[in-house]
Motif scaffolding. Structure first.
Motif, PDB file in Angstrom:
ATOM      1  N   GLU A 241     -13.632  -8.990 -22.401  1.00 20.35           N
ATOM      2  CA  GLU A 241     -13.090 -10.167 -23.090  1.00 20.35           C
ATOM      3  C   GLU A 241     -12.272 -11.031 -22.131  1.00 20.35           C
ATOM      4  N   GLY A 244     -14.356 -12.657 -19.361  1.00 20.46           N
ATOM      5  CA  GLY A 244     -15.213 -13.688 -19.956  1.00 20.46           C
ATOM      6  C   GLY A 244     -14.428 -14.985 -20.146  1.00 20.46           C
TER       7      GLY A 244
ATOM      8  N   ALA B  49     -20.619 -10.032 -17.192  1.00 19.47           N
ATOM      9  CA  ALA B  49     -20.444 -10.560 -18.545  1.00 19.47           C
ATOM     10  C   ALA B  49     -21.529 -11.580 -18.858  1.00 19.47           C
ATOM     11  N   GLN B  50     -21.864 -12.427 -17.869  1.00 17.64           N
ATOM     12  CA  GLN B  50     -22.918 -13.429 -18.062  1.00 17.64           C
ATOM     13  C   GLN B  50     -24.264 -12.772 -18.321  1.00 17.64           C
ATOM     14  N   ASN B  52     -24.837  -9.897 -19.524  1.00 16.94           N
ATOM     15  CA  ASN B  52     -24.844  -9.292 -20.859  1.00 16.94           C
ATOM     16  C   ASN B  52     -25.140 -10.326 -21.932  1.00 16.94           C
ATOM     17  N   THR B  53     -24.520 -11.513 -21.851  1.00 18.42           N
ATOM     18  CA  THR B  53     -24.758 -12.527 -22.875  1.00 18.42           C
ATOM     19  C   THR B  53     -26.182 -13.052 -22.789  1.00 18.42           C
ATOM     20  N   GLU B  54     -26.724 -13.167 -21.559  1.00 25.74           N
ATOM     21  CA  GLU B  54     -28.099 -13.643 -21.417  1.00 25.74           C
ATOM     22  C   GLU B  54     -29.084 -12.664 -22.038  1.00 25.74           C
ATOM     23  N   LYS B  56     -28.484 -10.707 -24.525  1.00 28.67           N
ATOM     24  CA  LYS B  56     -28.366 -10.773 -25.976  1.00 28.67           C
ATOM     25  C   LYS B  56     -29.104 -11.974 -26.551  1.00 28.67           C
ATOM     26  N   GLN B  57     -29.135 -13.103 -25.799  1.00 24.21           N
ATOM     27  CA  GLN B  57     -29.772 -14.310 -26.318  1.00 24.21           C
ATOM     28  C   GLN B  57     -31.246 -14.253 -26.273  1.00 24.21           C
TER      29      GLN B  57
END
Lengths: 247, 57
Positions: A241, A244, B49-50, B52-54, B56-57
């Protein structure tokens, strides 16, 4: 009033606290170093005249030597707390202190060599205090090497904590290495020293420098422990968190 | 005390300044290294972190 100390034993709560404390310790260390050095160089010329100017080496040698031993005790202290209570943060503190302790020990030996050459006419001798200080450097290096040699962090922490604990025997040896039972039997170069016997201006400069080194040690340990926390807790949700958001 | 007198330290300038110089150098290097390490860790964590978000999308 009761403070819940265990609250701060969690890396998540300690991380921001360490970050807040760091600048204070840094500034105190810096200001005290300026005052201490000023005192050591400009308030002492009447005592440290021409032939005695090399004496100023002691204004860094003594604080470095004290810190090399204190930091080892701090490191062992945290390591033991970690072994007993199995707290992650204590092991992280121990790991964060070790490199600073090694640097202080190296500086003690380095400045000591220059002191030795000027006052005793030798860069190095197997004087009991010098020898035990050299062993202390090997202990710090051994602690760090052992820690990085074992992949499993928990096992690395425990193994290196044990090494540090056993090596702690070195500290009293360094401390009492000048008390020679029979002066005819030993040839220790280091003499017994006592703070109260020292000229007041020199003592003031010394004490200020020692406190300055202490403050620096806190600052750098807090800075490094934050790195260790991030590294070890990288999979924790609070780290994800925070990083990020920190863009 | 003049500037050159200060530097020469009564003939012991080499010993005094080598001691103080090494102390200053190592402390500066230690601070710089720890800060550099922090920047590297943060960069790596942000990349993670990036990613991980990619995913998920």
């Amino acid at each position: 009033m009761s403070i819940n100390w265990f609250k701060y034993s969690s890396p998540q709560t300690f991380y921001p606290l360490a970050g807040k404390l760091t600048p204070w310790f840094n500034w105190t260390a810096g200001i005290l170093a300026v005052i201490g050095l000023y005192w050591g160089f400009f308030e002492t010329p009447h005592i440290l005249s021409e032939q005695k100017q090399y004496y100023r080496i002691l204004f860094v040698h003594v604080p470095a030597a004290w810190m090399s031993m204190w930091l080892y005790l701090m490191m062992v202290g945290w390591a033991v707390v970690g072994l007993i209570f199995n707290t992650r943060l204590s092991f992280m503190m121990a790991a964060a202190i070790a490199p600073s302790g090694a640097i202080m020990t190296f500086l003690t030996l380095w400045t000591g060599a220059f002191w030795g050459q000027t006052s005793w006419g030798t860069w190095w001798d197997w004087d009991p205090r010098m020898t035990s200080e050299l062993i202390l450097l090997f202990l710090y290096v051994g602690y760090m090497a052992l820690q990085s040699a074992i992949d499993d962090t928990r096992r690395a922490d425990r193994a290196s904590a044990l090494l540090a604990l056993v090596g702690a025997i070195c500290i009293p040896i360094i401390y009492w290495s000048v008390n020679c039972p029979d002066p005819n039997e030993c040839t220790a170069l280091h003499q017994q020293s006592s703070m109260s016997a020292v000229e007041p201006n020199i003592r003031i400069a010394w004490l200020i420098m020692v406190v300055s080194f202490w403050m620096y040690a806190f600052a750098i340990a807090f800075m490094r422990v934050r790195n260790v926390i991030l590294e070890r807790e990288r999979n924790a949700s609070w780290v994800a968190e925070m990083t990020g958001n920190e863009k | 005390m003049s500037w050159s007198e200060f530097i020469s330290m009564g003939g012991y300038g080499f010993y005094v300044w080598m001691s103080f110089g090494m102390t200053a150098l190592l402390i500066a290097a230690e601070v710089a290294y720890v800060k550099h390490q922090r920047r590297n860790i943060l960069k790596r964590l942000q990349r993670m972190a990036q990613m991980n978000t990619e995913v998920k999308q």
